[in-house]
Design a protein around this motif. Sequence first.
Motif, PDB file in Angstrom:
ATOM      1  N   VAL A 205       0.840  -1.209   0.000  1.00 45.41           N
ATOM      2  CA  VAL A 205       0.000   0.000   0.000  1.00 45.41           C
ATOM      3  C   VAL A 205       0.871   1.254   0.000  1.00 45.41           C
ATOM      4  O   VAL A 205       0.598   2.216  -0.727  1.00 45.41           O
TER       5      VAL A 205
ATOM      6  N   GLY B 242       1.256   4.115  -2.825  1.00 45.84           N
ATOM      7  CA  GLY B 242       1.120   5.531  -2.489  1.00 45.84           C
ATOM      8  C   GLY B 242       2.245   6.346  -3.101  1.00 45.84           C
ATOM      9  O   GLY B 242       2.033   7.461  -3.580  1.00 45.84           O
TER      10      GLY B 242
ATOM     11  N   ASN C  98      -2.737   6.928   0.902  1.00 47.33           N
ATOM     12  CA  ASN C  98      -2.898   5.470   0.975  1.00 47.33           C
ATOM     13  C   ASN C  98      -2.830   4.961   2.414  1.00 47.33           C
ATOM     14  O   ASN C  98      -3.548   4.033   2.789  1.00 47.33           O
TER      15      ASN C  98
ATOM     16  N   ALA D  76      -6.120   5.599   3.939  1.00 48.43           N
ATOM     17  CA  ALA D  76      -7.099   4.639   3.430  1.00 48.43           C
ATOM     18  C   ALA D  76      -6.930   3.286   4.118  1.00 48.43           C
ATOM     19  O   ALA D  76      -7.893   2.581   4.400  1.00 48.43           O
ATOM     20  N   TRP D  77      -5.693   2.943   4.409  1.00 50.74           N
ATOM     21  CA  TRP D  77      -5.409   1.640   5.026  1.00 50.74           C
ATOM     22  C   TRP D  77      -5.792   1.639   6.503  1.00 50.74           C
ATOM     23  O   TRP D  77      -6.466   0.725   6.979  1.00 50.74           O
TER      24      TRP D  77
ATOM     25  N   PRO E 197     -11.054   3.711   3.280  1.00 50.44           N
ATOM     26  CA  PRO E 197     -10.801   4.190   1.924  1.00 50.44           C
ATOM     27  C   PRO E 197     -11.566   5.469   1.606  1.00 50.44           C
ATOM     28  O   PRO E 197     -11.119   6.285   0.816  1.00 50.44           O
ATOM     29  N   GLN E 198     -12.742   5.632   2.202  1.00 47.10           N
ATOM     30  CA  GLN E 198     -13.541   6.825   1.918  1.00 47.10           C
ATOM     31  C   GLN E 198     -12.960   8.083   2.546  1.00 47.10           C
ATOM     32  O   GLN E 198     -13.330   9.188   2.193  1.00 47.10           O
TER      33      GLN E 198
ATOM     34  N   SER F 174      -9.584   8.748   2.767  1.00 45.60           N
ATOM     35  CA  SER F 174      -8.211   9.046   2.367  1.00 45.60           C
ATOM     36  C   SER F 174      -8.075  10.440   1.760  1.00 45.60           C
ATOM     37  O   SER F 174      -7.166  11.193   2.084  1.00 45.60           O
ATOM     38  N   TYR F 175      -8.996  10.799   0.893  1.00 46.12           N
ATOM     39  CA  TYR F 175      -8.920  12.091   0.212  1.00 46.12           C
ATOM     40  C   TYR F 175      -9.158  13.222   1.205  1.00 46.12           C
ATOM     41  O   TYR F 175      -8.473  14.250   1.181  1.00 46.12           O
TER      42      TYR F 175
END
Lengths: 287, 406
Positions: A8, A12, A249, A252-253, A257-258, A260-261
């Motif tokens: 991951v 990234g 990343n 997200a890990w 995942p939703q 991360s941004y």
Amino acid sequence: MAPPLLQVLLDGLFAGAAYALMAAGMALILGVVKVVNLSHGAFFTLGAYVAYALAERGIGSPIAAAPLAAGIAFAFGVFLGKSFVNPVRSHPFALTVGTLAFALLFEQAAQIVWGPHPLSIGAQAPWIGPGGLVLRRWGVIAFLSSAALLGGLKWVLSARPGLPLRLIAEDEEIACSLGMDVETIRYLTFGGACAMAAAAGALLSPSGAVTPTMGRAPLLLSLVVVIVAGMDSVAAIFLLSIGLGILGNACAWFLSPQWSYVALLAAVCLLLSARPAGIVALAGRRD
Amino acid sequence: MTVDSGPLLRLPRILIGSAALFLSLSSPVFFAAPCVAAGSSDTLKIGVLAPLSGPYAAGGTSFAQAATLAVEQANAEGGVSGQRVTIVVGDTQGRVDVAKTEALRLVSREKVSALVGAYLSEETVGVMEVAAAERMVLIVPVAATAEITDKVRQEYDRYRYVFRVGYSLPQWAERIAAFLSDRNVARYAFVGAGIRWNLELGETLERIAAPRGITPVYTAFYSPGNPAFDTVAVAAAAASPDIVILADPGRNSVSFLKRLRETAPTLPALSIGGALGDARLAASVPLSAPVYVQAAAWRGVSPAATAYVELYEHRYGAPPVGYSDTLPYDAVTVLVAAWRKAGSVESAVVVPVLERGAFPGVAGTYRFDAAHQALWGSGPGALQGTFLRWERGGARIVFPSPPTVH
């Protein structure tokens, strides 16, 4: 299979390299032309469609598509720079809206020409690295390309050929008084930066779907990178891009995942609120 | 030489303002598409609500194309009592507020006689309110949330105008579970876009598949705007499922599947939501492991389905994906058939006809239950849908067993 977390983080790094690829051109335009170019993502999209068009004709290598995409984008960019950016430059807000209008125009044109349906270029199998690490081809290409591009840019800016660019970025009047053709340098720089975006789009096209609006996300991320890093530290652009890719990343890990941004943008906001001048000033490298 | 970064440092304020402007201007209003057709007084209008722009523009465009095709077919068969049928398309842009506004526009300004749509569950729930307030028939093709039929069941008088031809979440989950069982799957990963029907379908599937001994080993949803594909693909593969169920009706499907193939080349995947029913996309994905797609109908399932696929392909140059085009086609076909049977387009007359009738479509014959839900499942008379597997050169139907061709 390699340890998932390691994989991951490596992914990234590749994602960050893709941001850097876009941010390089954006930084040039911001620094030299002093324009918030919201059409930068459209040139990224153009590059991807050029790669798709070539793949349809049996030339599936994005590396082969990149020079053609860059050439087309350079021509478009010079035209746009000469016919619109230079004349309207004294009205920054109108100029920004104009570049946005061009981006929307391009998206609509792409939708008319290629349709709204996502298109896709066949992805080649990844390389398998030590310990079973998956080295995604597009990621390796993005990393090497961004390192080369930003390294080249750093060299140009620090060497004699980059003197006009640095001087224009610092003070256009002095550049003019020294006999430099500022207008020409500006639109050539604009064209060159557009070429970089298109090359990035072509190189990264096999990684996902090719759609008319695919340039929006990289545009925003490259804007973020350039806001924080600034044009005058190319190394900072590269490192920040990589850092944001890995951070996204990792979030997200470890979170979701939703998120991360959101986490990525939140980190940037925190950084900017703590250091409004950006990370370069943080490192004491701004004058 | 040092460079004065002052001018550069002044840029962020402009940048932030511009970025905000970009975000607001690139929002739906800028992409609003004009209506597709306007009928004259001797035509019957159907209001079609689909996202022609935004992240689901591809599915929305197929939606509108299929509705257009269905109307053309209806007119070729004589229209409704000699009157031609036209559609007026409202671009919902994948947003609830826009979907409601467009529904109101179609009803009040375009004077449509019925509505077909919308695309996402969120949008459709909003449009239901307009249909209920205006007492207008609304046929729902693809939105799957249970809230739609729950409302009809609980507040029949208010929502009796709403009918769904597409599968409900429990029906959908049942079909998926039956397929997984047929493939001897015991462990699955469920991943996809973080949108409402996905979240609900993931939970419903877990509940319905459990009695068959099928359990999820990994569930994750990514942001449709900036998806964390890498992490989800790696985590899904690390959980060692027998199959990955990819629930995404949009452009991200193919991007995620590429990542998954890079990470775990031998891990089978099942795409639901229609996106990977597109042969052009499927051709770009390595087939080192099976890629399955669920569809409402597919070429070869029935003569009606084959005729529809050929018609669609002839008209638009590419075959349908079997979901976001096939179900809207059937929605319009069912509506027109109900109008013909009723001899009227008045909702008060059409609703009882829809409740009691049987309406042939591409996916089979539609009948509605008390909650106005079309009957999908494995029982007699139910619509079954189909699962296919992409292979070099095309797709092969794998479940339920394809009919023998004589």
